[in-house]
Design a protein around this motif. Sequence first.
Motif, PDB file in Angstrom:
ATOM      1  N   LEU A 162       0.948  -1.101  -0.087  1.00  0.00           N
ATOM      2  CA  LEU A 162      -0.008  -0.097   0.025  1.00  0.00           C
ATOM      3  C   LEU A 162       0.877   1.218   0.016  1.00  0.00           C
ATOM      4  N   ALA A 163       0.497   2.358  -0.737  1.00  0.00           N
ATOM      5  CA  ALA A 163       1.177   3.479  -0.670  1.00  0.00           C
ATOM      6  C   ALA A 163       0.094   4.477  -0.658  1.00  0.00           C
ATOM      7  N   PHE A 291      -1.845  11.847 -11.383  1.00  0.00           N
ATOM      8  CA  PHE A 291      -1.686  11.384 -10.030  1.00  0.00           C
ATOM      9  C   PHE A 291      -0.242  10.954  -9.919  1.00  0.00           C
ATOM     10  N   GLY A 292       0.317  11.062  -8.869  1.00  0.00           N
ATOM     11  CA  GLY A 292       1.590  10.542  -8.273  1.00  0.00           C
ATOM     12  C   GLY A 292       1.201   9.514  -6.981  1.00  0.00           C
ATOM     13  N   ILE A 293       2.376   8.918  -6.773  1.00  0.00           N
ATOM     14  CA  ILE A 293       2.431   7.932  -5.531  1.00  0.00           C
ATOM     15  C   ILE A 293       3.579   8.116  -4.760  1.00  0.00           C
ATOM     16  N   VAL A 294       3.353   8.142  -3.572  1.00  0.00           N
ATOM     17  CA  VAL A 294       4.490   8.497  -2.591  1.00  0.00           C
ATOM     18  C   VAL A 294       4.416   7.253  -1.291  1.00  0.00           C
ATOM     19  N   PRO A 295       5.026   6.851  -0.604  1.00  0.00           N
ATOM     20  CA  PRO A 295       4.955   6.165   0.439  1.00  0.00           C
ATOM     21  C   PRO A 295       4.017   6.611   1.656  1.00  0.00           C
ATOM     22  N   ILE A 296       3.567   5.687   2.314  1.00  0.00           N
ATOM     23  CA  ILE A 296       2.621   5.999   3.391  1.00  0.00           C
ATOM     24  C   ILE A 296       3.201   7.130   4.612  1.00  0.00           C
ATOM     25  N   PRO A 297       2.422   8.063   4.902  1.00  0.00           N
ATOM     26  CA  PRO A 297       2.825   8.938   5.530  1.00  0.00           C
ATOM     27  C   PRO A 297       3.061   8.353   7.112  1.00  0.00           C
ATOM     28  N   VAL A 298       4.061   8.827   7.884  1.00  0.00           N
ATOM     29  CA  VAL A 298       4.554   8.327   8.887  1.00  0.00           C
ATOM     30  C   VAL A 298       4.275   9.117  10.208  1.00  0.00           C
ATOM     31  N   PRO A 299       4.292   8.710  11.391  1.00  0.00           N
ATOM     32  CA  PRO A 299       4.211   9.658  12.622  1.00  0.00           C
ATOM     33  C   PRO A 299       5.088  10.624  12.678  1.00  0.00           C
ATOM     34  N   ASN A 300       6.213  10.557  12.577  1.00  0.00           N
ATOM     35  CA  ASN A 300       7.154  11.641  12.706  1.00  0.00           C
ATOM     36  C   ASN A 300       8.235  11.621  11.480  1.00  0.00           C
ATOM     37  N   ALA A 301       9.134  12.488  11.137  1.00  0.00           N
ATOM     38  CA  ALA A 301      10.020  12.430  10.211  1.00  0.00           C
ATOM     39  C   ALA A 301      11.069  11.401  10.258  1.00  0.00           C
ATOM     40  N   ALA A 302      11.430  10.816  11.499  1.00  0.00           N
ATOM     41  CA  ALA A 302      12.303   9.891  11.569  1.00  0.00           C
ATOM     42  C   ALA A 302      11.942   8.444  11.421  1.00  0.00           C
ATOM     43  N   ALA A 303      10.530   8.184  11.378  1.00  0.00           N
ATOM     44  CA  ALA A 303      10.052   6.798  11.274  1.00  0.00           C
ATOM     45  C   ALA A 303      10.000   6.313   9.567  1.00  0.00           C
ATOM     46  N   LYS A 304       9.780   4.993   9.522  1.00  0.00           N
ATOM     47  CA  LYS A 304       9.802   4.428   8.091  1.00  0.00           C
ATOM     48  C   LYS A 304       8.473   3.682   8.174  1.00  0.00           C
ATOM     49  N   PRO A 305       7.721   3.699   6.941  1.00  0.00           N
ATOM     50  CA  PRO A 305       6.513   3.043   6.987  1.00  0.00           C
ATOM     51  C   PRO A 305       6.643   1.718   7.018  1.00  0.00           C
ATOM     52  N   VAL A 306       5.815   0.795   7.730  1.00  0.00           N
ATOM     53  CA  VAL A 306       5.808  -0.552   7.785  1.00  0.00           C
ATOM     54  C   VAL A 306       4.624  -1.137   7.417  1.00  0.00           C
ATOM     55  N   THR A 307       4.532  -1.528   5.938  1.00  0.00           N
ATOM     56  CA  THR A 307       3.303  -1.965   5.412  1.00  0.00           C
ATOM     57  C   THR A 307       3.093  -3.516   5.398  1.00  0.00           C
ATOM     58  N   PRO A 308       1.937  -3.914   5.436  1.00  0.00           N
ATOM     59  CA  PRO A 308       1.737  -5.226   5.105  1.00  0.00           C
ATOM     60  C   PRO A 308       2.007  -5.662   3.849  1.00  0.00           C
ATOM     61  N   LEU A 309       2.528  -7.107   3.648  1.00  0.00           N
ATOM     62  CA  LEU A 309       2.976  -7.679   2.384  1.00  0.00           C
ATOM     63  C   LEU A 309       1.589  -8.354   1.821  1.00  0.00           C
ATOM     64  N   GLY A 310       1.327  -7.868   0.596  1.00  0.00           N
ATOM     65  CA  GLY A 310       0.006  -8.404  -0.134  1.00  0.00           C
ATOM     66  C   GLY A 310       0.749  -9.288  -1.028  1.00  0.00           C
ATOM     67  N   GLY A 311      -0.467 -10.180  -1.532  1.00  0.00           N
ATOM     68  CA  GLY A 311       0.159 -11.148  -2.669  1.00  0.00           C
ATOM     69  C   GLY A 311       0.265 -12.673  -2.386  1.00  0.00           C
ATOM     70  N   GLU A 312       0.401 -13.436  -3.191  1.00  0.00           N
ATOM     71  CA  GLU A 312       0.138 -14.800  -2.819  1.00  0.00           C
ATOM     72  C   GLU A 312       1.436 -15.431  -3.168  1.00  0.00           C
ATOM     73  N   THR A 313       1.409 -16.719  -2.482  1.00  0.00           N
ATOM     74  CA  THR A 313       2.624 -17.740  -2.535  1.00  0.00           C
ATOM     75  C   THR A 313       2.465 -18.991  -3.341  1.00  0.00           C
ATOM     76  N   TRP A 314       3.236 -19.378  -4.091  1.00  0.00           N
ATOM     77  CA  TRP A 314       2.826 -20.756  -4.945  1.00  0.00           C
ATOM     78  C   TRP A 314       3.182 -21.923  -3.836  1.00  0.00           C
ATOM     79  N   THR A 315       2.480 -22.835  -3.778  1.00  0.00           N
ATOM     80  CA  THR A 315       2.721 -24.003  -2.880  1.00  0.00           C
ATOM     81  C   THR A 315       2.408 -25.270  -3.847  1.00  0.00           C
ATOM     82  N   VAL A 316       2.891 -26.431  -3.216  1.00  0.00           N
ATOM     83  CA  VAL A 316       2.764 -27.796  -3.853  1.00  0.00           C
ATOM     84  C   VAL A 316       2.141 -28.416  -2.955  1.00  0.00           C
ATOM     85  N   GLY A 317       1.154 -29.347  -3.721  1.00  0.00           N
ATOM     86  CA  GLY A 317       0.348 -30.279  -2.589  1.00  0.00           C
ATOM     87  C   GLY A 317       1.166 -31.580  -2.603  1.00  0.00           C
TER      88      GLY A 317
END
Length: 422
Positions: A162-163, A291-317
Motif C-alpha cells: 500500500l502507498a 496522479f502521483g504515488i508516495v510512501p505511506i505517511p509516518v508519525p514523525n520524520a524519523a519513522a519509516k513506513p511498515v506496510t503489510p505484504l500483500g500477494g500470494e505464494t506458490w505452494t505444492v500439494g
Amino acid sequence: MSRTVRLPRTSRASAGPGTLAALTAAAALVLTACGTGTGTGSGGSGGGSDTLTEIDYYDAAPQNTQLPAILDECGKQVGVTIKHQQVPRAQFLPRLLQQASARSLPDLALVDNPDLQQLAATGGLVSLSKAGLSTAGLYPSIVQAGQYQGQTYGIAPGVNGLALYYNTDVFKAAGLTPPKTWDELTSDARKLTHGSRYGVAFSAVGTEEGAFQFEPFFWTAGADLKKLDSPQAEQALTLWQKLVSAGSASKSVVTWTQADVNDQFGAGNAAMMVNGPWQLPTLDANKKLHFGIVPIPVPNAAAKPVTPLGGETWTVGHSNAAREAKAVKVVKCLLGHDESAKWSKDAGYIPSNQQAAAQLAQSDPQMAAFVQEIGTAKARTTELGTGYPKVSQALADAIQAALAGGTSPASALSQAQRTAQN
C-alpha cells in the motif's frame, strides 16, 4: 493479496473481500457437508504426472488473463500440461482445507500469504526447503511470509503493498506537496476537502481488507498485533477517527472496499487515497486523471513506513514423488528472474527478487514508492502465525466501532484485545 486484495486479502491483494476468520469457520462446515473427492475434476492431484493441477482465486484482469499463459510456458519447460482452475475467493481457503484433510490438494496452488501457515499446518503441503528451492536474493520479509515452523512452504513470485496516491492537479492548485507525516496528512486532507471532494479515502470495511489498510498506520506507530490496545495502536486509530470526524474522509469508508476507494479517487471525489499497485491499470486508463504515488505517511520524520505484504505464494500439494518433483520444477520456473519479472509487470506486483525489484523502481516511477516500502514491509503472520485471522478480525471490528459506532479508540481496542484473547 490478489489484484483486488480480496482477502483478507492483500492483502487484491490480496484483494468481494471476506474475512479469514469467516473462511476458517466456513471451512469447518465444508468439511462436514461436502464429499472430499480426489480426481482432477475436483481440484485434487490424482492422475498421471504428465498433467498437473493448479488452482487460484483470480477473477479479474490482468491476473486471470496473464497467469494461464505463464503457467503454460513453465509447463512446457518442465514437460507437463497444467490444468488451470479458478474458484471464487470466498470458497478458496475452505476448499483447500477440505482437500488438505483428504490429502487431495492440487499440485499447485497460489495461496494468499496470510493463509499459508494455516494450510501448512494441515501437513498437506510439500516443504519447498526440503525440495531444494532456493530463496537467495529474495526479500527476507517475503521469505518469512511463506514459512511455517522453520520450513518454507510457499514462495511469492511477487508481492504488493500500500502507498499513498495523490491527485497532482489538485495538489498543484492548492500549492501543496505530498504529505510525509501524519500531521501533514491531516493538514492536507483538511485543506483539500471541498464540496463533494474529500481530502483522503481509505477502506475501513469490517473485514481483513480494512485491517490490511489500517496495518501500515498501526505498525508504523510501533503497535504490535499481540497487544491491540497499546498506546501506539490507539494513536493510529485516533488518526483515522479524526480524519472521519473532521469530514476530511467520508463516513462511508466503513463500507468501501479498496476497489470502491479507487473508484472515488478516479472520479475526483478524493484528493488522496491509500491503495495498492493493482489499481494502476484502471487509473492509467483514465486520461483525465493525473496522479502521483508516495510512501505511506509516518508519525514523525524519523519513522519509516511498515506496510503489510500483500500477494500470494506458490505452494505444492502432497501427492506422489513424481508429481511433486515436477510441480517443484514448475514453481522454480515461476520464481525465475524473467518469469517473476513478467508476472509482476503484468499483475502490478513488485518482484520478490531484490535485484529485479530495484530494476523495476528505476524503469517504472509509478512503482518506486511500493518498492521503497518493501524493505521494511512485514508479513501479516509474523507476530501471530496461524492466530492472525482471529486477531485481524478483532482489529477490523475495532476500526468499525471507532469510525461508525462512535466508540473511543481506546475502548474499541480494549474490546478487540479481549476478543483476541478469548
